[in-house]
Design a protein around this motif. Structure first.
Motif, PDB file in Angstrom:
ATOM      1  N   HIS A  41       0.789  -1.232   0.000  1.00  0.00           N
ATOM      2  CA  HIS A  41       0.000   0.000   0.000  1.00  0.00           C
ATOM      3  C   HIS A  41       0.825   1.288   0.000  1.00  0.00           C
ATOM      4  O   HIS A  41       0.260   2.370  -0.091  1.00  0.00           O
ATOM      5  CB  HIS A  41      -0.910   0.011   1.233  1.00  0.00           C
ATOM      6  CG  HIS A  41      -1.694  -1.246   1.401  1.00  0.00           C
ATOM      7  ND1 HIS A  41      -2.748  -1.584   0.579  1.00  0.00           N
ATOM      8  CD2 HIS A  41      -1.536  -2.265   2.277  1.00  0.00           C
ATOM      9  CE1 HIS A  41      -3.229  -2.762   0.956  1.00  0.00           C
ATOM     10  NE2 HIS A  41      -2.512  -3.196   1.970  1.00  0.00           N
ATOM     11  N   ILE A  42       2.137   1.188   0.103  1.00  0.00           N
ATOM     12  CA  ILE A  42       2.943   2.393   0.348  1.00  0.00           C
ATOM     13  C   ILE A  42       2.933   3.401  -0.800  1.00  0.00           C
ATOM     14  O   ILE A  42       3.233   4.564  -0.588  1.00  0.00           O
ATOM     15  CB  ILE A  42       4.402   2.045   0.728  1.00  0.00           C
ATOM     16  CG1 ILE A  42       5.094   1.318  -0.414  1.00  0.00           C
ATOM     17  CG2 ILE A  42       4.449   1.273   2.027  1.00  0.00           C
ATOM     18  CD1 ILE A  42       6.591   1.167  -0.206  1.00  0.00           C
ATOM     19  N   PHE A  43       2.565   2.983  -2.007  1.00  0.00           N
ATOM     20  CA  PHE A  43       2.523   3.913  -3.137  1.00  0.00           C
ATOM     21  C   PHE A  43       1.132   4.513  -3.334  1.00  0.00           C
ATOM     22  O   PHE A  43       0.906   5.267  -4.272  1.00  0.00           O
ATOM     23  CB  PHE A  43       2.987   3.222  -4.419  1.00  0.00           C
ATOM     24  CG  PHE A  43       4.434   2.805  -4.382  1.00  0.00           C
ATOM     25  CD1 PHE A  43       5.445   3.755  -4.385  1.00  0.00           C
ATOM     26  CD2 PHE A  43       4.784   1.466  -4.328  1.00  0.00           C
ATOM     27  CE1 PHE A  43       6.778   3.378  -4.347  1.00  0.00           C
ATOM     28  CE2 PHE A  43       6.116   1.082  -4.287  1.00  0.00           C
ATOM     29  CZ  PHE A  43       7.111   2.038  -4.292  1.00  0.00           C
ATOM     30  N   THR A  44       0.192   4.191  -2.449  1.00  0.00           N
ATOM     31  CA  THR A  44      -1.167   4.720  -2.508  1.00  0.00           C
ATOM     32  C   THR A  44      -1.206   6.120  -1.893  1.00  0.00           C
ATOM     33  O   THR A  44      -0.636   6.346  -0.819  1.00  0.00           O
ATOM     34  CB  THR A  44      -2.129   3.785  -1.735  1.00  0.00           C
ATOM     35  OG1 THR A  44      -2.029   2.469  -2.281  1.00  0.00           O
ATOM     36  CG2 THR A  44      -3.558   4.268  -1.822  1.00  0.00           C
ATOM     37  N   CYS A  45      -1.905   7.051  -2.563  1.00  0.00           N
ATOM     38  CA  CYS A  45      -2.029   8.420  -2.044  1.00  0.00           C
ATOM     39  C   CYS A  45      -2.568   8.421  -0.618  1.00  0.00           C
ATOM     40  O   CYS A  45      -3.523   7.709  -0.315  1.00  0.00           O
ATOM     41  CB  CYS A  45      -2.989   9.225  -2.919  1.00  0.00           C
ATOM     42  SG  CYS A  45      -2.264   9.816  -4.431  1.00  0.00           S
ATOM     43  N   PHE A  46      -1.942   9.219   0.219  1.00  0.00           N
ATOM     44  CA  PHE A  46      -2.334   9.460   1.609  1.00  0.00           C
ATOM     45  C   PHE A  46      -2.155   8.262   2.537  1.00  0.00           C
ATOM     46  O   PHE A  46      -2.563   8.317   3.691  1.00  0.00           O
ATOM     47  CB  PHE A  46      -3.783   9.986   1.701  1.00  0.00           C
ATOM     48  CG  PHE A  46      -4.019  11.214   0.894  1.00  0.00           C
ATOM     49  CD1 PHE A  46      -3.388  12.407   1.218  1.00  0.00           C
ATOM     50  CD2 PHE A  46      -4.849  11.184  -0.219  1.00  0.00           C
ATOM     51  CE1 PHE A  46      -3.589  13.549   0.450  1.00  0.00           C
ATOM     52  CE2 PHE A  46      -5.050  12.319  -0.996  1.00  0.00           C
ATOM     53  CZ  PHE A  46      -4.419  13.493  -0.652  1.00  0.00           C
ATOM     54  N   TYR A  47      -1.548   7.186   2.056  1.00  0.00           N
ATOM     55  CA  TYR A  47      -1.342   6.017   2.912  1.00  0.00           C
ATOM     56  C   TYR A  47      -0.126   6.240   3.797  1.00  0.00           C
ATOM     57  O   TYR A  47       0.932   6.635   3.322  1.00  0.00           O
ATOM     58  CB  TYR A  47      -1.141   4.748   2.079  1.00  0.00           C
ATOM     59  CG  TYR A  47      -1.052   3.503   2.927  1.00  0.00           C
ATOM     60  CD1 TYR A  47      -2.200   2.878   3.365  1.00  0.00           C
ATOM     61  CD2 TYR A  47       0.178   2.982   3.311  1.00  0.00           C
ATOM     62  CE1 TYR A  47      -2.132   1.744   4.158  1.00  0.00           C
ATOM     63  CE2 TYR A  47       0.254   1.856   4.105  1.00  0.00           C
ATOM     64  CZ  TYR A  47      -0.903   1.236   4.531  1.00  0.00           C
ATOM     65  OH  TYR A  47      -0.836   0.135   5.319  1.00  0.00           O
ATOM     66  N   ARG A  48      -0.289   5.992   5.067  1.00  0.00           N
ATOM     67  CA  ARG A  48       0.840   6.045   6.009  1.00  0.00           C
ATOM     68  C   ARG A  48       0.812   4.754   6.809  1.00  0.00           C
ATOM     69  O   ARG A  48      -0.201   4.419   7.407  1.00  0.00           O
ATOM     70  CB  ARG A  48       0.737   7.246   6.946  1.00  0.00           C
ATOM     71  CG  ARG A  48       0.917   8.545   6.188  1.00  0.00           C
ATOM     72  CD  ARG A  48       1.313   9.687   7.041  1.00  0.00           C
ATOM     73  NE  ARG A  48       2.630   9.473   7.622  1.00  0.00           N
ATOM     74  CZ  ARG A  48       3.060  10.086   8.704  1.00  0.00           C
ATOM     75  NH1 ARG A  48       2.292  10.929   9.347  1.00  0.00           N
ATOM     76  NH2 ARG A  48       4.263   9.866   9.174  1.00  0.00           N
ATOM     77  N   ALA A  49       1.919   4.047   6.811  1.00  0.00           N
ATOM     78  CA  ALA A  49       2.020   2.800   7.561  1.00  0.00           C
ATOM     79  C   ALA A  49       1.967   3.115   9.051  1.00  0.00           C
ATOM     80  O   ALA A  49       2.831   3.798   9.578  1.00  0.00           O
ATOM     81  CB  ALA A  49       3.307   2.066   7.220  1.00  0.00           C
ATOM     82  N   ASP A  50       0.928   2.643   9.712  1.00  0.00           N
ATOM     83  CA  ASP A  50       0.753   2.794  11.152  1.00  0.00           C
ATOM     84  C   ASP A  50       1.032   4.216  11.624  1.00  0.00           C
ATOM     85  O   ASP A  50       2.012   4.470  12.322  1.00  0.00           O
ATOM     86  CB  ASP A  50       1.638   1.799  11.900  1.00  0.00           C
ATOM     87  CG  ASP A  50       1.243   1.654  13.362  1.00  0.00           C
ATOM     88  OD1 ASP A  50       0.240   2.284  13.775  1.00  0.00           O
ATOM     89  OD2 ASP A  50       1.936   0.935  14.081  1.00  0.00           O
ATOM     90  N   PRO A  51       0.160   5.183  11.258  1.00  0.00           N
ATOM     91  CA  PRO A  51       0.405   6.581  11.632  1.00  0.00           C
ATOM     92  C   PRO A  51       0.478   6.811  13.140  1.00  0.00           C
ATOM     93  O   PRO A  51       1.154   7.718  13.592  1.00  0.00           O
ATOM     94  CB  PRO A  51      -0.768   7.337  11.017  1.00  0.00           C
ATOM     95  CG  PRO A  51      -1.783   6.329  10.656  1.00  0.00           C
ATOM     96  CD  PRO A  51      -1.075   5.018  10.532  1.00  0.00           C
ATOM     97  N   SER A  52      -0.171   5.974  13.936  1.00  0.00           N
ATOM     98  CA  SER A  52      -0.101   6.150  15.391  1.00  0.00           C
ATOM     99  C   SER A  52       1.312   5.903  15.906  1.00  0.00           C
ATOM    100  O   SER A  52       1.758   6.517  16.866  1.00  0.00           O
ATOM    101  CB  SER A  52      -1.087   5.214  16.092  1.00  0.00           C
ATOM    102  OG  SER A  52      -0.736   3.866  15.855  1.00  0.00           O
ATOM    103  N   ARG A  53       2.045   5.001  15.237  1.00  0.00           N
ATOM    104  CA  ARG A  53       3.418   4.704  15.642  1.00  0.00           C
ATOM    105  C   ARG A  53       4.373   5.826  15.269  1.00  0.00           C
ATOM    106  O   ARG A  53       5.403   6.018  15.886  1.00  0.00           O
ATOM    107  CB  ARG A  53       3.861   3.395  14.972  1.00  0.00           C
ATOM    108  CG  ARG A  53       5.192   2.894  15.471  1.00  0.00           C
ATOM    109  CD  ARG A  53       5.558   1.596  14.809  1.00  0.00           C
ATOM    110  NE  ARG A  53       6.603   1.884  13.855  1.00  0.00           N
ATOM    111  CZ  ARG A  53       7.054   1.053  12.966  1.00  0.00           C
ATOM    112  NH1 ARG A  53       6.541  -0.130  12.852  1.00  0.00           N
ATOM    113  NH2 ARG A  53       8.004   1.396  12.158  1.00  0.00           N
TER     114      ARG A  53
END
Length: 123
Positions: free
Chosen positions: A68-80
């Motif tokens: 998913h990392i190339f998807t717009c606005f995707y952030r891997a585990d934003p809480s972390r």
């Protein structure tokens, strides 16, 4: 640090797209690295293609987030990563730039060990 003189090749590209590509990959390598970590940038032309690699020794990306990392606005585990600023657009911009230059991008990552982006562009 030792700099090695390699065979000199000249390669011409779209300056704006290359700027977006390098700025975003290098910015992420710095942003998601750990204190005392390192970044490696390599570029070489072989078989009429430019091969770029941007690698870091940072926090890495877990396997479930990689697709998913190339998807717009995707952030891997934003809480972390609350302390790390960003909006999830950088890698989407990188992917678009690579595609506009008719290239390919592949990412390898291991949590806690780092990430490496491999970009191949026609020369």
């Amino acid at each position: 640090m030792v700099w090695q003189q390699m065979q000199q090749d000249t390669w011409y590209t779209h300056p704006v797209l290359m700027r977006f590509l390098l700025e975003n990959l290098l910015s992420n390598a710095v942003k998601y690295n750990r204190q005392g970590g390192s970044i490696r940038l390599t570029a070489e032309i072989k078989e009429n293609q430019l091969h770029l690699e941007v690698a870091d020794t940072g926090i890495g990306i877990s396997p479930e987030h990689l697709p998913h990392i190339f998807t717009c606005f995707y952030r891997a585990d934003p809480s972390r990563n609350k302390e790390i600023a960003g909006n999830g657009l950088g890698l989407s911009i990188v992917k678009t730039a690579v595609e506009k230059m008719q290239g390919e991008i592949i990412v390898e990552s291991e949590e806690g060990k780092g990430t490496c982006f491999h970009v191949t562009l026609p020369a």
